[in-house]
Write an enzyme that holds these catalytic residues in place. Structure first.
Site, PDB file in Angstrom:
ATOM      1  N   HIS A  35       0.224  -1.717   0.139  1.00  0.00           N
ATOM      2  CA  HIS A  35       0.381  -0.486   0.344  1.00  0.00           C
ATOM      3  C   HIS A  35       1.125   1.436  -0.190  1.00  0.00           C
ATOM      4  CE1 HIS A  35      -3.698  -2.064   0.726  1.00  0.00           C
ATOM      5  NE2 HIS A  35      -3.141  -3.536   1.284  1.00  0.00           N
ATOM      6  N   ASP A  64      -7.124   4.803   0.689  1.00  0.00           N
ATOM      7  CA  ASP A  64      -6.748   3.500   0.125  1.00  0.00           C
ATOM      8  C   ASP A  64      -7.963   2.750   0.718  1.00  0.00           C
ATOM      9  OD1 ASP A  64      -5.963   0.942   1.605  1.00  0.00           O
ATOM     10  OD2 ASP A  64      -3.957   1.678   0.281  1.00  0.00           O
TER      11      ASP A  64
END
Length: 471
Positions: free
Chosen positions: A24, A120
């Protein structure tokens, strides 16, 4: 304080809010650099300390040192009792801790003078309401494949349609895309009570409330999924989708002066080395490590192998000699380099000696292989990696034996199977040519006027003009 962007021409200030894990953090860092250096945006990156892993901490330090234009916004999490989820994956626990702390983002965003957010997927359902309270458009950077994005978007609809059936999750036929077989669905999603499943479904339901979705892929790699998402075939009311990949590594980050792997690669013949790495996220069992070692040895090819034996690198104290069969390192020392140290994967994949990538198919690894033109032998272990392996096979970037076991299934992949697959892939000239053509397509996509460059420019323009939707 950076000024908010508006139609008068001031630079927009985009605040990026990643979740935990290198899979991520890395694309968020690459997006930050791309927006600040090439698309006229002020950019801040929200960071949570301490990180789960040492790799994350080192990556963030290197990013901010190399690119001072990217501002750092430290965010302190609310107290979180992990004992509520005994035995849970440490990264899933960090997702949950961040989700529960999301309401505290408001003052941070106000003080930063943000004009747009990109968060995210793991935080989507909790950050969008905060953005709405602040009057800010909230985009999502989806750090996995477009195929996985389509699964995330459609999965709540699939569950609703099959509620009460009692049969569990089966094949998922995604409108406009293709069928994801039951065996490729991430392991956790087969358990409706799993922490990750609850997060995944909540975030999937919230995607239609995002201002837009950026996904780290490009048209030639995933034509069906990108088109279906952009045309609204996967879910009704879906926001604009921007295929902005492959997000490229920042070029001026410092190299490790003690690393010796590049010297080793320099000494190898062109297209002779098998690069083996299974990412930063999951460990491989010792039994599987030893079968892999025997398979590499039996293949007869040169190899660079990065070994990981624990989920969190801070816990990884085992020596290579403890993990591998006695005598292995001595037997292969003239044609193999085995290390537990961090390597610059993009640098490795760009090296002329590297001919094949044996990979878990984490999405960053797939996009880096595609950008480098290196064929992939897929060996997925966890999560979205079978979905990604399917993308690799469909695109012709690599090969995948979809009958091979992964985490949670009985058995290990045998040394002889691995050896034969490595030898076949190394000898496959058509595979090499297809991978090279995908590298050309990737380069065109991110170059000025290319599809991914245009998508990123459009995202920056929308933030500049204040026209992103805030529903």
């Amino acid at each position: 304080m950076p000024s908010s962007g508006d139609a008068a021409g001031r630079r927009p200030h985009v605040v990026l809010i990643p979740s935990a894990g290198m899979g991520h953090l890395v694309p968020f860092g690459r997006l930050a650099v791309a927006l600040s250096s090439g698309h006229g945006c002020d950019v801040s990156l929200v960071t949570v300390l301490p990180t789960v892993s040492t790799a994350e901490s080192k990556h963030l330090d290197a990013l901010f040192d190399a690119f001072p234009a990217v501002r750092r916004l430290d965010f302190e999490l609310a107290p979180f009792d992990a004992s509520e989820f005994p035995g849970a994956d440490p990264f899933f626990l960090r997702f949950e801790a961040m989700r529960r702390s999301a309401p505290l983002l408001g003052p941070l965003l106000t003080g930063a003078g943000a004009s747009a957010l990109a968060t995210d997927i793991a935080l989507t359902s909790v950050v969008i309401p905060v953005a709405k309270e602040q009057g800010l458009p909230c985009h999502i950077l989806f750090t996995a494949s477009a195929a996985m994005l389509s699964l995330c978007a459609y999965f709540p609809t699939y569950l609703d349609a099959n509620a009460g059936g009692g049969g569990g999750v089966g094949d998922v036929d995604i409108p406009g895309v293709y069928r994801i077989p039951k065996a490729s669905i991430p392991q956790a999603l087969h358990d409706p009570n799993h922490l990750f499943t609850r997060q995944f479904v909540a975030n999937g339901r919230s995607l239609t409330s995002a201002a837009g979705i950026l996904v780290n892929t490009f048209d030639a790699l995933e034509p069906e999924a990108v088109a279906a998402l952009q045309q609204g075939k996967v879910a009704s009311g879906f926001p604009p989708v921007f295929a902005v990949g492959p997000l490229l590594p920042a070029s001026n980050q410092a190299k490790d002066p003690q690393a010796n792997y590049m010297e080793w690669l320099d000494a190898q013949p062109a297209r002779s080395v098998v690069y083996v790495s299974f990412g930063s996220r999951k460990a491989i069992s010792r039994e599987q490590l030893r079968e892999l070692a025997a398979g590499l040895e039996g293949s007869g090819h040169r190899f660079l192998w990065v070994v990981k034996s624990t989920v969190v690198d801070r816990d990884d104290a085992a020596e290579l000699g403890e993990l591998l069969d006695e005598g292995f390192l001595e037997r292969v020392e003239k044609r193999g380099l085995v290390t537990k140290a961090w390597v610059d994967q993009e640098e490795v994949l760009k090296h002329e000696s590297v001919a094949l990538f044996v990979s878990h198919c984490g999405w960053n690894s797939v996009t880096e292989a595609a950008a480098s033109g290196v064929p992939v032998l897929a060996l997925p272990r966890f999560g979205d990696q079978r979905v990604n392996s399917g993308v690799v096979a469909r695109a012709g970037l690599g090969v995948w034996a979809d009958t091979w076991s992964w985490e949670g299934e009985a058995g290990v992949i045998g040394a002889e199977e691995i050896s034969e697959k490595v030898k076949a892939a190394m000898a496959d000239e058509a595979l090499r040519m297809k991978a090279a053509s995908l590298a050309e397509a990737a380069a065109k996509a991110v170059a000025g006027g290319g599809s991914s460059h245009r998508c990123l420019a459009e995202f920056a323009r929308l933030c500049q003009g204040g026209t992103c939707r805030t529903n």
